[in-house]
Design an enzyme around this catalytic site. Structure first.
Site, mmCIF file in Angstrom:
data_model
loop_
_atom_site.group_PDB
_atom_site.id
_atom_site.type_symbol
_atom_site.label_atom_id
_atom_site.label_comp_id
_atom_site.label_asym_id
_atom_site.label_seq_id
_atom_site.Cartn_x
_atom_site.Cartn_y
_atom_site.Cartn_z
ATOM 1 C CG ASP A 170 -9.350 3.558 0.304
ATOM 2 O OD1 ASP A 170 -9.619 3.037 1.394
ATOM 3 O OD2 ASP A 170 -8.277 4.138 0.067
ATOM 4 C CG HIS A 171 -10.989 6.072 3.134
ATOM 5 N ND1 HIS A 171 -9.905 6.904 3.245
ATOM 6 C CD2 HIS A 171 -10.549 4.863 3.556
ATOM 7 C CE1 HIS A 171 -8.875 6.226 3.685
ATOM 8 N NE2 HIS A 171 -9.229 4.973 3.878
ATOM 9 C CB CYS B 123 -4.083 3.334 -2.495
ATOM 10 S SG CYS B 123 -5.112 4.376 -1.445
ATOM 11 C CE1 TYR C 272 -11.841 1.054 4.995
ATOM 12 C CE2 TYR C 272 -10.881 2.470 6.676
ATOM 13 C CZ TYR C 272 -10.749 1.709 5.530
ATOM 14 O OH TYR C 272 -9.531 1.615 4.911
ATOM 15 C CG HIS D 127 -7.234 0.749 -1.374
ATOM 16 N ND1 HIS D 127 -6.434 1.079 -0.300
ATOM 17 C CD2 HIS D 127 -7.582 -0.539 -1.218
ATOM 18 C CE1 HIS D 127 -6.291 0.013 0.473
ATOM 19 N NE2 HIS D 127 -6.963 -0.987 -0.066
ATOM 20 C CG HIS E 248 -1.900 1.060 1.282
ATOM 21 N ND1 HIS E 248 -1.602 2.350 1.643
ATOM 22 C CD2 HIS E 248 -3.211 1.048 0.960
ATOM 23 C CE1 HIS E 248 -2.701 3.085 1.551
ATOM 24 N NE2 HIS E 248 -3.688 2.325 1.132
HETATM 25 C C1 DNO Z 1 -6.573 3.148 5.101
HETATM 26 C C2 DNO Z 1 -5.940 1.959 4.613
HETATM 27 C C3 DNO Z 1 -4.585 1.659 5.217
HETATM 28 C C4 DNO Z 1 -4.112 0.336 4.692
HETATM 29 C C5 DNO Z 1 -2.761 -0.069 5.172
HETATM 30 C C6 DNO Z 1 -2.289 -1.282 4.424
HETATM 31 O O1 DNO Z 1 -7.725 3.288 4.959
HETATM 32 O O2 DNO Z 1 -5.886 1.995 3.236
HETATM 33 O O3 DNO Z 1 -4.690 1.617 6.599
HETATM 34 O O4 DNO Z 1 -4.993 -0.656 5.108
HETATM 35 O O5 DNO Z 1 -1.851 0.941 5.023
HETATM 36 O O6 DNO Z 1 -1.270 -1.888 5.146
#
Ligand code: DNO
Length: 389
Positions: A346-347, A271, A363, A298, A233
């Site tokens: 993501d979020h 991401c 989340y 993401h 990530h």
């Molecule tokens: C946040 C996430 C991060 C991710 C970690 C992966 O929302 O994308 O916390 O899970 O960095 O190790």
């Protein structure tokens, strides 16, 4: 795309039933109760897997198997923790779970300064303000030498801003950094945080890179043997904070990792939100260039309100990342591979329908529900408009 969703296990405010009704097929989860460095037993993996299966979905991505700080520092019990990591990978593979997300950010995982930034419609989202963070670092934490690390403009702007903030606002910044976000392993007091930062003295950018490449090459034979794909990530934000190096922030970092770690199983979590924290990053180009080793995505977006200040977008498709273009590159990669890739929205914003739920920051149900629907619509639209995708 395979429609993914991060689920925090039984502690999650959102149930598997709700997730399934959102259209999700693939769950992204972890054994959150296991501490970094511990081996994940097959029985516990299977138990979680069964819950997901009974709800009509598949647990297909692990996020994360955390990398112990000793591995990042290549010190202390590093070798034992690497062996444990290998055992966990083998156990996951035995259960058929072969995509593992992780990060290599020292001490902190992702970082924000405000977990409830209010948008005009009353919903909230996460915000990052570089100057609030610098103010916290210099005037609240009082990290030795911090002042010297910022340029004059940042120092002055942070000082002015910090003076204006109320005590409550200062605490909000402190809590957001020290105890705020899912992924954080331990909630820290300022003193504990300072002590942890101190353990990184002498570990500069070059050393941290060396440690990461060593770790990845050390586990690569297990990746070859089991077929597990490791997808890092990116750093969030994608630049050094609190004097700590960050080494997976842009295209050059990814290229170097690929060069130094040749296993085809060493890849990336694309991401867009994390990469977007540096306006110089072009997620579309990154997808095109490194797509072959993108194993998980993401997708979300950012809006900048000033230089160094951004919040997560109203809409997953609009903002810093050109999502339609990115999605097109993503679909081309899926086509090339002949395989679908798991994407999770993501979020998401915290909406009125989320009220009363104890959601992890970012989340929510409502915000991610919309995010996923937008991404789904984009996929259908692109496939309709561009023949051959
Ligand atoms: C946040 C996430 C991060 C991710 C970690 C992966 O929302 O994308 O916390 O899970 O960095 O190790």
């Amino acid at each position: 795309m395979k429609q993914g969703w991060r689920w925090y296990g039984d502690a999650d405010a959102i149930t598997l039933k709700e997730i399934r009704q959102a259209g999700v097929t693939d769950i992204v989860a972890a054994l959150y109760e296991r501490k970094p460095g511990e081996v994940w037993p097959v029985s516990e993996i299977r138990a979680r897997q069964k819950k997901v299966k009974d709800a009509g979905m598949t647990w297909s991505v692990v996020e994360s198997v955390p990398v112990h700080e000793d591995i990042k520092k290549h010190a202390g019990e590093c070798l034992r923790y690497v062996e444990n990591y290998k055992k966990t990978l083998r156990n996951l593979a035995k259960c058929g779970i072969k995509t593992v997300c992780y990060n290599f950010m020292p001490v902190l995982d992702w970082t924000r300064s405000n977990l409830a930034y209010r948008l005009p419609d009353g919903s909230t989202c996460l915000e990052y303000n570089e100057y609030e963070l610098a103010g916290f670092d210099m005037f609240y934490l009082k990290r030795p030498g911090a002042g010297k690390e910022y340029c004059r403009k940042t120092r002055e702007r942070a000082a002015r801003l910090w003076k204006k903030l109320s005590e409550k606002e200062k605490k909000r910044v402190a809590d957001s950094v020290l105890m705020g976000l899912p992924g954080t392993v331990d909630d820290l007091t300022p003193d504990e945080f300072l002590a942890q930062l101190k353990t990184y003295e002498g570990i500069d950018d070059a050393k941290l890179r060396q440690n990461m490449y060593w770790f990845l090459n050390e586990i690569s034979p297990v990746l070859e043997e089991t077929g597990v794909d490791m997808c890092i990530h990116p750093d969030d934000p994608p630049h050094p904070i609190f004097g700590l190096p960050r080494i997976l922030s842009n295209a050059d970092d990814i290229a170097e990792m690929y060069r130094k770690c040749p296993s085809r199983h060493v890849g990336l979590t694309l991401c867009t939100g994390s990469l977007g924290g540096d306006p110089a990053n072009d997620a579309v180009e990154i997808m095109k260039k490194f797509g072959k080793r993108v194993f998980f995505c993401h997708f979300r977006n950012l809006e900048y309100t000033a230089d160094g200040v951004f919040h997560e977008s109203q809409c997953h498709l609009c903002g810093q990342t050109d999502m339609p273009k990115l999605f097109e590159a993503f679909l081309r990669e899926e086509k090339r591979r002949g395989e679908k890739i798991v994407v999770r929205p993501d979020h998401g914003r915290f909406l009125e329908i989320d009220k009363g739920r104890k959601c992890y920051s970012g989340y929510s149900y409502g915000g991610r529900l919309i995010g996923l629907a937008e991404l789904r619509g984009l996929e259908i639209g692109l496939k309709y408009a561009k023949k051959g995708l």
